[in-house]
Design a protein around this motif. Structure first.
Motif, mmCIF file in Angstrom:
data_model
loop_
_atom_site.group_PDB
_atom_site.id
_atom_site.type_symbol
_atom_site.label_atom_id
_atom_site.label_comp_id
_atom_site.label_asym_id
_atom_site.label_seq_id
_atom_site.Cartn_x
_atom_site.Cartn_y
_atom_site.Cartn_z
ATOM 1 N N SER A 1 0.713 -1.315 0.037
ATOM 2 C CA SER A 1 -0.022 0.075 -0.126
ATOM 3 C C SER A 1 1.024 1.309 -0.097
ATOM 4 O O SER A 1 0.544 2.180 -0.618
ATOM 5 C CB SER A 1 -1.106 0.154 1.224
ATOM 6 N N ARG B 1 -2.507 5.916 -3.824
ATOM 7 C CA ARG B 1 -4.112 5.811 -4.129
ATOM 8 C C ARG B 1 -4.140 5.965 -5.560
ATOM 9 O O ARG B 1 -3.588 6.899 -6.206
ATOM 10 C CB ARG B 1 -4.577 6.801 -3.188
ATOM 11 N N ASP C 1 -10.031 7.405 -7.188
ATOM 12 C CA ASP C 1 -10.594 7.210 -5.697
ATOM 13 C C ASP C 1 -10.430 8.412 -5.118
ATOM 14 O O ASP C 1 -11.202 8.862 -4.311
ATOM 15 C CB ASP C 1 -9.656 5.875 -5.043
#
Length: 181
Positions: free
Chosen positions: A34, A39, A43
């Motif tokens: 992650s 991101r 999103d």
């Protein structure tokens, strides 16, 4: 909640140490993925289109003009010794608890009794007993202790009194360590 990790239950025949080690490895792998992936822009845009959550307001108009206290925001209050930092922090705790918010206070300088006595100067003890307030007072608090208790308690507002007393765990710079909080 960790994106991509569903967890599992420990079976009756499972070895607890092996089970924990296995799941720690899975979480560490997800953590590193992650951080590397970031991101997705779509999103972020979808989240940015949502209305901002309402903030918490203080009784100090000038402070509210700067910005309300919103989830995820960090405010560092600094001044010379004995200039009212703890007094202001506890006034914010009082204000937010009166609004029904949950507060978590890590105090490495004053005891829980000393802090509650300060609150009692302007607030009835019966009122304070109904607040969603937890005070953890001990020296040598480290970043991991702060993070784990914050995750468990899930407060709306956290006070750390004070950052200079946080026990470091070997980082090159205090800035990186405080950033972990």
């Amino acid at each position: 909640w960790v994106r991509g990790y569903t967890g599992a239950e420990l079976g009756i025949d499972d070895d607890p140490a092996e089970y924990i080690a296995n799941h720690i490895e899975k979480l560490e792998a997800l953590k590193s993925e992650s951080y590397q992936d970031g991101r997705d822009l779509v999103d972020i845009i979808l989240e940015a289109e949502q209305p901002e959550p309402p903030g918490m307001f203080t009784k100090i108009t000038q402070l509210n003009r700067i910005d309300s206290f919103k989830p995820g925001r960090l405010l560092i209050l600094g001044s010379r010794p004995s200039h009212g930092k703890t007094l202001l922090a506890m006034d914010l705790v009082r204000t937010f608890c009166e609004q029904g918010k949950k507060a978590l206070v890590f105090s490495m300088e004053m005891t829980d009794i000393e802090l509650v006595r300060r609150l009692m100067k302007n607030t009835n003890p019966g009122t304070i007993s109904n607040w969603r307030l937890k005070i953890l007072d001990r020296t040598g608090i480290g970043v991991d202790y702060i993070i784990s208790n914050s995750r468990i308690e899930r407060p709306d507002f956290i006070v750390i009194d004070y950052l200079g007393f946080i026990k470091l765990k070997g980082k090159d710079s205090r800035n990186y360590e405080i950033g972990d909080v």
